[in-house]
Design a protein around this motif. Structure first.
Motif, PDB file in Angstrom:
ATOM      1  N   UNK A   1      50.204  47.106  14.523  1.00  0.00           N
ATOM      2  CA  UNK A   1      51.019  45.909  14.196  1.00  0.00           C
ATOM      3  C   UNK A   1      51.494  44.978  13.847  1.00  0.00           C
ATOM      4  N   UNK A   2      52.381  44.571  12.884  1.00  0.00           N
ATOM      5  CA  UNK A   2      52.154  43.073  12.016  1.00  0.00           C
ATOM      6  C   UNK A   2      52.666  41.548  12.298  1.00  0.00           C
TER       7      UNK A   2
ATOM      8  N   UNK B   1      55.189  51.671  21.089  1.00  0.00           N
ATOM      9  CA  UNK B   1      55.113  53.322  20.460  1.00  0.00           C
ATOM     10  C   UNK B   1      54.302  54.810  20.242  1.00  0.00           C
ATOM     11  N   UNK B   2      54.123  55.363  21.318  1.00  0.00           N
ATOM     12  CA  UNK B   2      52.697  56.008  20.712  1.00  0.00           C
ATOM     13  C   UNK B   2      53.298  57.490  22.346  1.00  0.00           C
TER      14      UNK B   2
ATOM     15  N   UNK C   1      56.557  46.757  19.120  1.00  0.00           N
ATOM     16  CA  UNK C   1      56.263  46.077  18.663  1.00  0.00           C
ATOM     17  C   UNK C   1      55.090  46.470  17.747  1.00  0.00           C
ATOM     18  N   UNK C   2      54.347  47.529  18.043  1.00  0.00           N
ATOM     19  CA  UNK C   2      53.016  47.751  17.627  1.00  0.00           C
ATOM     20  C   UNK C   2      53.554  49.658  18.199  1.00  0.00           C
ATOM     21  N   UNK C   3      52.167  50.642  17.308  1.00  0.00           N
ATOM     22  CA  UNK C   3      52.569  51.813  17.350  1.00  0.00           C
ATOM     23  C   UNK C   3      51.764  52.445  17.072  1.00  0.00           C
TER      24      UNK C   3
ATOM     25  N   UNK D   1      44.552  46.476  15.645  1.00  0.00           N
ATOM     26  CA  UNK D   1      44.107  45.499  16.684  1.00  0.00           C
ATOM     27  C   UNK D   1      43.619  46.493  17.514  1.00  0.00           C
ATOM     28  N   UNK D   2      43.442  47.542  17.252  1.00  0.00           N
ATOM     29  CA  UNK D   2      42.720  48.827  17.823  1.00  0.00           C
ATOM     30  C   UNK D   2      42.058  49.859  17.000  1.00  0.00           C
ATOM     31  N   UNK D   3      40.379  50.082  17.002  1.00  0.00           N
ATOM     32  CA  UNK D   3      40.396  51.920  16.369  1.00  0.00           C
ATOM     33  C   UNK D   3      39.498  51.770  17.550  1.00  0.00           C
TER      34      UNK D   3
END
Length: 324
Positions: free
Chosen positions: A120-121, A137-138, A183-185, A205-207
């Motif tokens: 995300x940014x 988005x996924x 907002x995120x991918x 933000x997630x690994x």
């Protein structure tokens, strides 16, 4: 000495000089193992391209015969129908195929979950939980999405209810985030590294590797290798030979990331330095280990969690994991 006797003498001398085993290896072609690959710059083509470029296949007693597919659907279909003997894929996807009757056995681990990230940014989004109420988005049909969903449910997050999902493969998810439509991918390496090089405002933000350790106490596997049972019947040594070649690739990636980067540039046209950066950051982490060893427990744990999460109706039979 007649011409025929001279020829026999020459061949006999050559066999003596080369040695019996070498002469036999020259006379007999190596068995071929048909390997599925993709046109995308992801694990499948990069690993097999390194294997071929460094002759890790022939050094281990076989020839990798690469079959390239334009999409994931065609890639898995080629394996299911027997067009190829082996390929790398998500463990829960192989679970699905086995339940549907595809005669496969998982033979090796491949990519760790460090490859799977959410970017995300938005500075207000600091954790995955902060995506509640946001556009995300996924690729909802991927094994990676199943891993993400398993983690989310363990934290009382229902992806379909708590956020607005935009179904997008990794390339489209990248474009959606770049255009600020989401907002995120959810993306994988080396796409993630390319995105962060293009836009320094993007943050992870997630690994999935860290999340899986938090959830299970152990590292998990995003991708593993499976081989068809009919191939193993025909070539009983194929699993061990192929795993040995994969382990050579593992060692090469860790000892010479520059060389691996050059191969990726030449074959899948990655920008120079991208693969090396992802490898050194330990996100593009390839670690081939025999599935029949200590890693069996971790693979089976993933199957169990996929059933609990409702992705599959039941566990596969234990023969899904190869045992010598």
């Amino acid at each position: 000495m007649t011409r025929l006797s001279r020829r026999a003498f020459t061949l006999g001398t050559a066999a003596t000089l080369l040695g019996t085993s070498t002469w036999r290896s020259l006379a007999q072609p190596l068995p071929k193992i048909r390997v599925g690959s993709l046109t995308l710059p992801v694990f499948a083509p990069i690993i097999v391209n390194i294997m071929k470029a460094r002759s890790f296949d022939t050094n281990n007693g076989f020839e990798a015969d690469v079959q390239v597919y334009p999409s994931f659907a065609a890639y898995y279909a080629g394996f299911a129908t027997g067009e190829v003997d082996t390929l790398i894929g998500g463990p829960t996807y192989f679970q699905k195929l086995r339940l549907e009757g595809v005669p496969l056995k998982i033979i090796a681990t491949g990519a760790t979950l460090a490859d799977l990230v959410v970017l995300t940014r938005d500075p207000a989004i600091k954790t995955f939980a902060d995506l509640k109420g946001k556009q995300f988005a996924a690729d909802m049909g991927s094994g990676q999405f199943q891993i993400l969903s398993i983690y989310a449910k363990s934290n009382n997050i229902e992806l379909a209810k708590d956020m607005t999902l935009v179904n997008a493969n990794f390339a489209v998810a990248r474009a959606q985030l770049a255009a600020k439509r989401v907002d995120a991918a959810m993306v994988i390496e080396p796409i993630a590294t390319m995105m962060m090089k293009e836009d320094p405002e993007l943050r992870i933000i997630f690994n999935a590797n860290d999340a899986w350790k938090e959830l299970t106490g152990n590292s998990g596997w995003e991708l593993v290798y499976a081989m068809r049972e009919d191939t193993i019947t025909k070539l009983p040594d194929a699993p061990k030979k192929f795993v040995a070649a994969l382990q050579d690739v593992t060692r090469y990636l860790r000892s010479d990331p520059d060389g691996a980067d050059r191969i990726a540039v030449e074959t899948v046209k990655l920008p120079a330095g991208i693969l090396k950066e992802a490898v050194l950051a330990k996100r593009w982490d390839f670690d081939a280990r025999p599935a029949w060893g200590e890693e069996r427990k971790g693979i089976w744990d993933t199957f169990e969690r996929a059933v609990t999460a409702g992705f599959h109706p039941r566990l596969p039979d234990e023969a899904i994991i190869y045992a010598p």
